[in-house]
Write an enzyme that holds these catalytic residues in place. Structure first.
Site, PDB file in Angstrom:
ATOM      1  N   PRO A  21    -170.559  74.977 -21.319  1.00 45.15           N
ATOM      2  CA  PRO A  21    -170.006  74.768 -22.649  1.00 45.15           C
ATOM      3  C   PRO A  21    -170.864  75.312 -23.789  1.00 45.15           C
ATOM      4  CG  PRO A  21    -170.796  72.699 -21.727  1.00 45.15           C
ATOM      5  CD  PRO A  21    -170.815  73.704 -20.616  1.00 45.15           C
ATOM      6  N   ASN A  22    -170.156  75.858 -24.758  1.00 43.30           N
ATOM      7  CA  ASN A  22    -170.725  76.353 -26.018  1.00 43.30           C
ATOM      8  C   ASN A  22    -171.509  77.663 -25.881  1.00 43.30           C
ATOM      9  OD1 ASN A  22    -169.761  74.138 -27.669  1.00 43.30           O
ATOM     10  ND2 ASN A  22    -171.273  72.887 -26.595  1.00 43.30           N
ATOM     11  N   ARG A  69    -174.611  80.517 -32.607  1.00 44.55           N
ATOM     12  CA  ARG A  69    -175.051  79.147 -32.396  1.00 44.55           C
ATOM     13  C   ARG A  69    -176.574  79.039 -32.401  1.00 44.55           C
ATOM     14  NH1 ARG A  69    -175.093  76.328 -26.488  1.00 44.55           N
ATOM     15  NH2 ARG A  69    -175.760  74.281 -27.184  1.00 44.55           N
ATOM     16  N   TYR A 100    -181.523  79.930 -29.517  1.00 41.54           N
ATOM     17  CA  TYR A 100    -180.885  80.654 -28.420  1.00 41.54           C
ATOM     18  C   TYR A 100    -180.910  82.178 -28.586  1.00 41.54           C
ATOM     19  CZ  TYR A 100    -179.219  76.002 -27.239  1.00 41.54           C
ATOM     20  OH  TYR A 100    -179.169  74.677 -26.901  1.00 41.54           O
ATOM     21  N   ASN A 135    -175.907  78.754 -15.821  1.00 39.62           N
ATOM     22  CA  ASN A 135    -176.407  78.011 -16.978  1.00 39.62           C
ATOM     23  C   ASN A 135    -175.377  76.922 -17.277  1.00 39.62           C
ATOM     24  OD1 ASN A 135    -177.288  76.946 -19.350  1.00 39.62           O
ATOM     25  ND2 ASN A 135    -177.643  78.910 -20.378  1.00 39.62           N
ATOM     26  N   ALA A 191    -175.023  72.010 -21.648  1.00 43.90           N
ATOM     27  CA  ALA A 191    -175.195  70.555 -21.836  1.00 43.90           C
ATOM     28  C   ALA A 191    -174.874  69.765 -20.569  1.00 43.90           C
ATOM     29  CB  ALA A 191    -174.320  70.077 -22.990  1.00 43.90           C
ATOM     30  N   HIS A 206    -177.486  68.133 -18.089  1.00 40.70           N
ATOM     31  CA  HIS A 206    -178.135  66.836 -18.299  1.00 40.70           C
ATOM     32  C   HIS A 206    -177.220  65.648 -17.999  1.00 40.70           C
ATOM     33  CE1 HIS A 206    -180.639  69.741 -20.264  1.00 40.70           C
ATOM     34  NE2 HIS A 206    -179.758  69.953 -21.210  1.00 40.70           N
ATOM     35  N   ASP A 220    -172.571  67.747  -7.479  1.00 42.31           N
ATOM     36  CA  ASP A 220    -171.881  67.595  -6.204  1.00 42.31           C
ATOM     37  C   ASP A 220    -171.200  68.898  -5.795  1.00 42.31           C
ATOM     38  OD1 ASP A 220    -172.696  64.984  -6.070  1.00 42.31           O
ATOM     39  OD2 ASP A 220    -170.750  64.095  -6.512  1.00 42.31           O
ATOM     40  N   GLU A 233    -180.603  78.155 -11.380  1.00 42.56           N
ATOM     41  CA  GLU A 233    -180.253  77.571 -12.690  1.00 42.56           C
ATOM     42  C   GLU A 233    -181.066  78.277 -13.773  1.00 42.56           C
ATOM     43  OE1 GLU A 233    -179.834  73.285 -12.975  1.00 42.56           O
ATOM     44  OE2 GLU A 233    -181.005  73.322 -14.830  1.00 42.56           O
ATOM     45  N   HIS A 256    -181.780  78.776 -18.130  1.00 48.17           N
ATOM     46  CA  HIS A 256    -181.599  78.321 -19.505  1.00 48.17           C
ATOM     47  C   HIS A 256    -182.285  79.297 -20.436  1.00 48.17           C
ATOM     48  CE1 HIS A 256    -180.030  74.474 -18.197  1.00 48.17           C
ATOM     49  NE2 HIS A 256    -180.978  74.482 -17.274  1.00 48.17           N
ATOM     50  N   LEU A 257    -181.655  79.527 -21.565  1.00 49.27           N
ATOM     51  CA  LEU A 257    -182.254  80.403 -22.571  1.00 49.27           C
ATOM     52  C   LEU A 257    -183.504  79.765 -23.157  1.00 49.27           C
ATOM     53  CD1 LEU A 257    -178.766  81.020 -24.018  1.00 49.27           C
ATOM     54  CD2 LEU A 257    -180.236  82.926 -23.364  1.00 49.27           C
ATOM     55  N   SER A 258    -183.377  78.480 -23.514  1.00 51.86           N
ATOM     56  CA  SER A 258    -184.499  77.785 -24.161  1.00 51.86           C
ATOM     57  C   SER A 258    -185.325  77.045 -23.114  1.00 51.86           C
ATOM     58  CB  SER A 258    -183.945  76.779 -25.186  1.00 51.86           C
ATOM     59  OG  SER A 258    -183.178  75.772 -24.547  1.00 51.86           O
ATOM     60  N   ARG A 271    -187.954  70.514 -25.977  1.00 46.98           N
ATOM     61  CA  ARG A 271    -186.904  70.014 -26.870  1.00 46.98           C
ATOM     62  C   ARG A 271    -186.717  68.498 -26.697  1.00 46.98           C
ATOM     63  NH1 ARG A 271    -181.909  73.810 -26.360  1.00 46.98           N
ATOM     64  NH2 ARG A 271    -181.426  72.722 -28.295  1.00 46.98           N
ATOM     65  N   ARG A 280    -182.881  66.332 -22.903  1.00 53.13           N
ATOM     66  CA  ARG A 280    -182.724  67.625 -22.215  1.00 53.13           C
ATOM     67  C   ARG A 280    -183.731  67.804 -21.064  1.00 53.13           C
ATOM     68  NH1 ARG A 280    -179.278  70.526 -25.713  1.00 53.13           N
ATOM     69  NH2 ARG A 280    -179.557  69.811 -27.847  1.00 53.13           N
TER      70      ARG A 280
HETATM   71  C1  DQA Z   1    -179.191  75.458 -22.624  1.00 54.54           C
HETATM   72  C2  DQA Z   1    -180.010  74.189 -22.875  1.00 54.54           C
HETATM   73  C3  DQA Z   1    -179.113  72.962 -22.921  1.00 54.54           C
HETATM   74  O1  DQA Z   1    -179.889  71.790 -23.179  1.00 54.54           O
HETATM   75  C4  DQA Z   1    -178.089  73.099 -24.023  1.00 54.54           C
HETATM   76  O2  DQA Z   1    -177.205  71.999 -24.012  1.00 54.54           O
HETATM   77  C5  DQA Z   1    -177.349  74.383 -23.973  1.00 54.54           C
HETATM   78  C6  DQA Z   1    -178.071  75.606 -23.625  1.00 54.54           C
HETATM   79  C7  DQA Z   1    -180.055  76.734 -22.683  1.00 54.54           C
HETATM   80  O3  DQA Z   1    -179.605  77.757 -22.176  1.00 54.54           O
HETATM   81  O4  DQA Z   1    -181.138  76.712 -23.272  1.00 54.54           O
HETATM   82  O5  DQA Z   1    -176.156  74.445 -24.299  1.00 54.54           O
HETATM   83  O6  DQA Z   1    -178.634  75.392 -21.313  1.00 54.54           O
END
Ligand code: DQA
Length: 153
Positions: free
Chosen positions: A9-10, A17, A22, A73, A76, A79, A86, A97, A99-101, A106, A110
């Site tokens: 998501p997002n 964003r 990011y 990725n 959210a 978490h 599953d 897995e 993640h950008l950040s 943070r 997270r």
């Molecule tokens: C994220 C880190 C997550 O905590 C956050 O909710 C995201 C992006 C990252 O790529 O840094 O949407 O997965």
């Protein structure tokens, strides 16, 4: 060899964003870089992004029929989602897995990943490069299992 790059998501909003967290690249640009690296590594890549947990669960469930492994990725849902954890456990494909950040720098909420334990490893904090490093790691693992790709004629 085909790999699925999954985004939660997002992540469709990347670029606009919170660019201070990011980065300025949109998801399209990140995927372009991933495809370029995939080509250099001699693998194919498909991608799928959804803001909906169920759509991601369904996609993971279908993935063993088409893909050798996953770059994921979960955003959210990392978490919060027992359902995605599953799904990853059930599909048994190797998953990296990404993640950008660096989520550990943070908010405390997270710091927990429900999905990471169903993955071969986690790469975070390198912006778009997290995806490229994830792809290299996954291809390395898959090649160790299956042997090198045959030379092109
Ligand atoms: C994220 C880190 C997550 O905590 C956050 O909710 C995201 C992006 C990252 O790529 O840094 O949407 O997965």
């Amino acid at each position: 060899m085909k790999i699925l790059v999954l985004n939660g998501p997002n992540l469709n909003l990347l670029g606009e964003r919170q660019p201070e967290i990011y980065g300025r690249d949109g998801l399209g640009e990140i995927l372009r870089q991933v495809r370029e690296r995939a080509k250099a590594l001699g693998v194919e890549v498909d991608d799928f992004q959804s803001n909906e947990e169920g759509a991601l669960v369904t996609k993971i469930g279908e993935s063993p029929r088409q893909y050798a492994g996953l770059i994921f990725n979960p955003a959210a849902y990392t978490h919060t989602s027992v359902a995605l954890r599953d799904a990853l456990d059930a599909c048994r494909l190797p998953c990296v897995e990404v993640h950008l950040s660096n989520v550990h720098r943070r908010e405390a909420f997270r710091h927990t990943s429900l999905t990471a334990a169903a993955c071969v490893g986690q790469i975070m904090g390198f912006g778009a490069r997290s995806y490229l490093l994830g792809l290299e790691a996954l291809v390395g693992i898959l090649r160790e299992k299956t042997g090198p790709a045959p030379a092109k004629a």
